[in-house]
Design a protein around this motif. Structure first.
Motif, PDB file in Angstrom:
ATOM      1  N   LEU A  11       0.836  -1.209   0.000  1.00 47.42           N
ATOM      2  CA  LEU A  11       0.000   0.000   0.000  1.00 47.42           C
ATOM      3  C   LEU A  11       0.871   1.258   0.000  1.00 47.42           C
ATOM      4  CD1 LEU A  11      -2.820  -1.040   2.505  1.00 47.42           C
ATOM      5  CD2 LEU A  11      -2.949  -0.913   0.014  1.00 47.42           C
ATOM      6  N   GLU A  12       2.026   1.190   0.662  1.00 44.85           N
ATOM      7  CA  GLU A  12       2.952   2.326   0.643  1.00 44.85           C
ATOM      8  C   GLU A  12       3.505   2.541  -0.764  1.00 44.85           C
ATOM      9  OE1 GLU A  12       5.996   1.787   3.573  1.00 44.85           O
ATOM     10  OE2 GLU A  12       4.581   1.649   5.248  1.00 44.85           O
ATOM     11  N   VAL A  13       3.761   1.456  -1.498  1.00 48.08           N
ATOM     12  CA  VAL A  13       4.201   1.581  -2.889  1.00 48.08           C
ATOM     13  C   VAL A  13       3.134   2.298  -3.714  1.00 48.08           C
ATOM     14  CG1 VAL A  13       4.707   0.274  -5.005  1.00 48.08           C
ATOM     15  CG2 VAL A  13       5.742  -0.408  -2.818  1.00 48.08           C
ATOM     16  N   GLU A  14       1.877   1.899  -3.518  1.00 54.32           N
ATOM     17  CA  GLU A  14       0.788   2.577  -4.230  1.00 54.32           C
ATOM     18  C   GLU A  14       0.768   4.064  -3.903  1.00 54.32           C
ATOM     19  OE1 GLU A  14      -2.349  -1.173  -4.541  1.00 54.32           O
ATOM     20  OE2 GLU A  14      -2.889   0.614  -3.390  1.00 54.32           O
ATOM     21  N   ASP A  15       0.956   4.392  -2.638  1.00 55.90           N
ATOM     22  CA  ASP A  15       0.953   5.802  -2.235  1.00 55.90           C
ATOM     23  C   ASP A  15       2.105   6.568  -2.876  1.00 55.90           C
ATOM     24  OD1 ASP A  15      -1.282   5.365  -0.665  1.00 55.90           O
ATOM     25  OD2 ASP A  15      -0.142   5.060   1.185  1.00 55.90           O
ATOM     26  N   GLN A  16       3.284   5.936  -2.929  1.00 60.00           N
ATOM     27  CA  GLN A  16       4.438   6.591  -3.536  1.00 60.00           C
ATOM     28  C   GLN A  16       4.215   6.906  -5.004  1.00 60.00           C
ATOM     29  OE1 GLN A  16       7.515   3.691  -1.547  1.00 60.00           O
ATOM     30  NE2 GLN A  16       8.667   5.388  -2.395  1.00 60.00           N
ATOM     31  N   LEU A  17       3.426   6.083  -5.669  1.00 63.77           N
ATOM     32  CA  LEU A  17       3.150   6.286  -7.093  1.00 63.77           C
ATOM     33  C   LEU A  17       1.870   7.071  -7.332  1.00 63.77           C
ATOM     34  CD1 LEU A  17       4.283   2.891  -8.627  1.00 63.77           C
ATOM     35  CD2 LEU A  17       5.472   5.073  -8.592  1.00 63.77           C
ATOM     36  N   GLY A  18       1.326   7.667  -6.281  1.00 65.38           N
ATOM     37  CA  GLY A  18       0.200   8.587  -6.431  1.00 65.38           C
ATOM     38  C   GLY A  18      -1.151   7.941  -6.557  1.00 65.38           C
ATOM     39  N   ARG A  19      -1.311   6.704  -6.058  1.00 62.36           N
ATOM     40  CA  ARG A  19      -2.627   6.056  -6.100  1.00 62.36           C
ATOM     41  C   ARG A  19      -3.598   6.860  -5.248  1.00 62.36           C
ATOM     42  NH1 ARG A  19      -4.917   0.684  -6.191  1.00 62.36           N
ATOM     43  NH2 ARG A  19      -7.151   0.999  -5.906  1.00 62.36           N
ATOM     44  N   ILE A  20      -4.722   7.216  -5.817  1.00 61.61           N
ATOM     45  CA  ILE A  20      -5.774   7.949  -5.094  1.00 61.61           C
ATOM     46  C   ILE A  20      -6.941   7.003  -4.906  1.00 61.61           C
ATOM     47  CG2 ILE A  20      -7.381   9.885  -5.157  1.00 61.61           C
ATOM     48  CD1 ILE A  20      -5.350  11.360  -6.920  1.00 61.61           C
ATOM     49  N   ARG A  21      -7.349   6.849  -3.655  1.00 64.74           N
ATOM     50  CA  ARG A  21      -8.455   5.944  -3.339  1.00 64.74           C
ATOM     51  C   ARG A  21      -9.676   6.758  -2.940  1.00 64.74           C
ATOM     52  NH1 ARG A  21      -3.979   4.112  -0.944  1.00 64.74           N
ATOM     53  NH2 ARG A  21      -3.123   2.124  -1.677  1.00 64.74           N
TER      54      ARG A  21
END
Length: 489
Positions: A384-394
């Motif tokens: 989930l931190e990887v997703e955040d680093q790549l700008g994933r918006i939930r």
């Protein structure tokens, strides 16, 4: 397969791998349990607590409807059933591995029919009717030692010595000149009784038709035992493990843990509980029955990662439908490779796939094969931190691109990256935060096809892991084009 330890505990439809420690979360649906009585008496509160424990790291939820604390008031099987049945039913429906903590055969049988996988009998299957329940079903069986007369060896021995050294008419004891004092009782007589009982009851179950692989031992910490005796028993963990059955460590918040730590309040003994659990693990115990799942899981996960080489094979499904999609997949693989105690072994080609689960645009998908020594829930947090680093918006309420137990609704928003942990060797788990294997893995063409780049026959591999693979024309997210190599190294 990478695992060296293939020990398993067979519990109904579940085969619980004991290659690493497993946590059994205590869910007391009672008004009078010694440290949490009344907290989960409401059925909805109990179910919510059980689901929360799954997300905290529990592998099993042990549901009990009758307190066994010293001085407890026994309840009828009817009252116990009224407390536990709705909770067991709801947790089973959520996919949890459920244990029923009961001494009543009718309650055990009812809960197993509802889907409970384990019967945890505090009376050690001394009731022939409880033995029959075990024989008639395929549940896992926890055989616990509870000598209601008490072992009493330490206190009895000391009293004899004091009596022998006391002169007639003396008000205070006087030690004999030849008296030898020991801090703990002799291990041999204590363990003869405990291990003798456990072995006898295991043989009783096996004679009734229960396979050895279904039986687990519990020496019954705190059940009519003095603190000194409990310590003797814990120090003999390795001897009990040598009997060849999975060993359960059920010391959570017990009085002897308070005696060792100097903590009077039972609910404040969780750190000391974790310490005793780690000692038990090091000596071969593999199931830990605890109240505070989050704290014990944190301690055990850190200890296990440092003390034991335990690399597991796993697969992460990667997807992107925003921006330079293939570049997003490559960057995600690079970041996953940087996760501590984790490495990326290889990454499939990127594939164009049809939209699925409400997503509006085509997706670029790939699968990364990994090795990891992290607990799956810890690894999931890192993904989930990887997703955040790549700008994933939930968007609010979105948890994943497909519903899982506890998820509010399927997500349909755009995502720079989606990192989905779909399989980890030897791991099954249920929960809103993570379900393993992924419940929709077998129907996803955008996972099965990329896996063909990583192994000869993914359908056979997944079938061996117990995952049914949907025929290709019935899958979702069909692959429509090969987008080429994902240059992540």
């Amino acid at each position: 397969m990478l695992r060296e330890n293939y020990a398993t505990w067979h519990c109904g439809a579940h085969e619980i791998s004991l290659a690493r420690p497993r946590i059994m979360g205590i869910l007391n649906v009672t008004p009078d349990s010694f440290s949490d009585g009344g907290e989960n008496l409401d059925h909805d509160a109990a179910v919510a607590r059980g689901l929360a424990m799954l997300d905290e790291g529990a592998d099993i939820i042990d549901v009990g409807g009758e307190s066994t604390r010293p001085g407890h008031t026994p309840v009828s099987s009817e009252e116990e059933a009224a407390r536990v049945v709705p909770v067991v039913r709801a947790l089973v429906e959520a996919g949890a591995v459920v244990s029923i903590d009961t001494r009543h055969a009718d309650v055990a049988r009812m809960c197993v029919r509802l889907g409970a996988s384990i019967v945890n009998d505090v009376t050690g299957f001394t009731d022939p009717e409880m033995v029959q329940v075990a024989a008639d079903t395929d549940c896992g069986c926890v055989v616990m030692h509870w000598n209601r007369e008490g072992l009493g060896t330490h206190v009895a021995r000391r009293q004899v010595l004091l009596d022998e050294s006391r002169p007639a008419g003396s008000a205070l004891p006087r030690p004999a000149a030849s008296q030898h004092r020991f801090t703990l009782p002799d291990q041999a007589p204590v363990m003869r009784q405990v291990m003798g009982f456990l072995g006898d009851q295991a043989r009783t179950l096996m004679r009734a038709g229960v396979s050895r692989e279904r039986i687990c031992m519990d020496p019954g910490a705190g059940f009519d035992k003095f603190a000194d005796e409990d310590v003797v028993i814990q120090r003999a963990t390795r001897s009990m493990v040598s009997m060849g059955y999975p060993l359960l460590c059920a010391v959570s918040r017990k009085r002897f843990v308070g005696a060792l730590s100097g903590v009077t309040d039972a609910a404040a003994r969780d750190a000391a509980t974790a310490g005793v659990c780690i000692s038990a693990i090091e000596n071969g115990a593999r199931i830990l029955r605890v109240h505070n799942v989050a704290e014990v899981a944190q301690a055990v996960n850190a200890y296990w990662a440092v003390a034991h080489k335990d690399a597991r094979q796993g697969f992460v499904s990667l997807g992107s439908n925003v921006g330079n999609r293939v570049a997003n997949l490559a960057r995600a693989a690079q970041l996953i490779d940087e996760i501590p105690l984790t490495c990326v072994v290889s990454v499939s080609h990127a594939y164009e796939t049809e939209p699925a689960y409400g997503i509006a645009t085509p997706v670029a998908n790939a699968v990364a094969e990994i090795r990891t020594e992290l607990h799956p829930l810890v690894l999931m947090g890192k993904l989930l931190e990887v997703e955040d680093q790549l700008g994933r918006i939930r968007p609010k309420g979105e948890k994943d691109d497909a519903p899982r137990p506890g998820a509010k609704k399927p997500g349909s928003g755009p995502r720079t990256i989606d990192c989905d942990l779909v399989w980890v060797e030897g791991e099954t788990h249920a929960g809103a935060r993570l379900t393993l294997p992924h419940p929709r893995l077998g129907e996803r063409d955008y996972v099965i096809v990329p896996m063909e780049d990583l192994m000869h026959d993914p359908e056979r591999f997944l079938a061996h892991a117990g995952i049914a693979v949907t025929p290709r024309d019935e899958r979702v997210g069909h692959v429509t084009a090969d987008l080429g190599e994902v240059a992540w190294e």
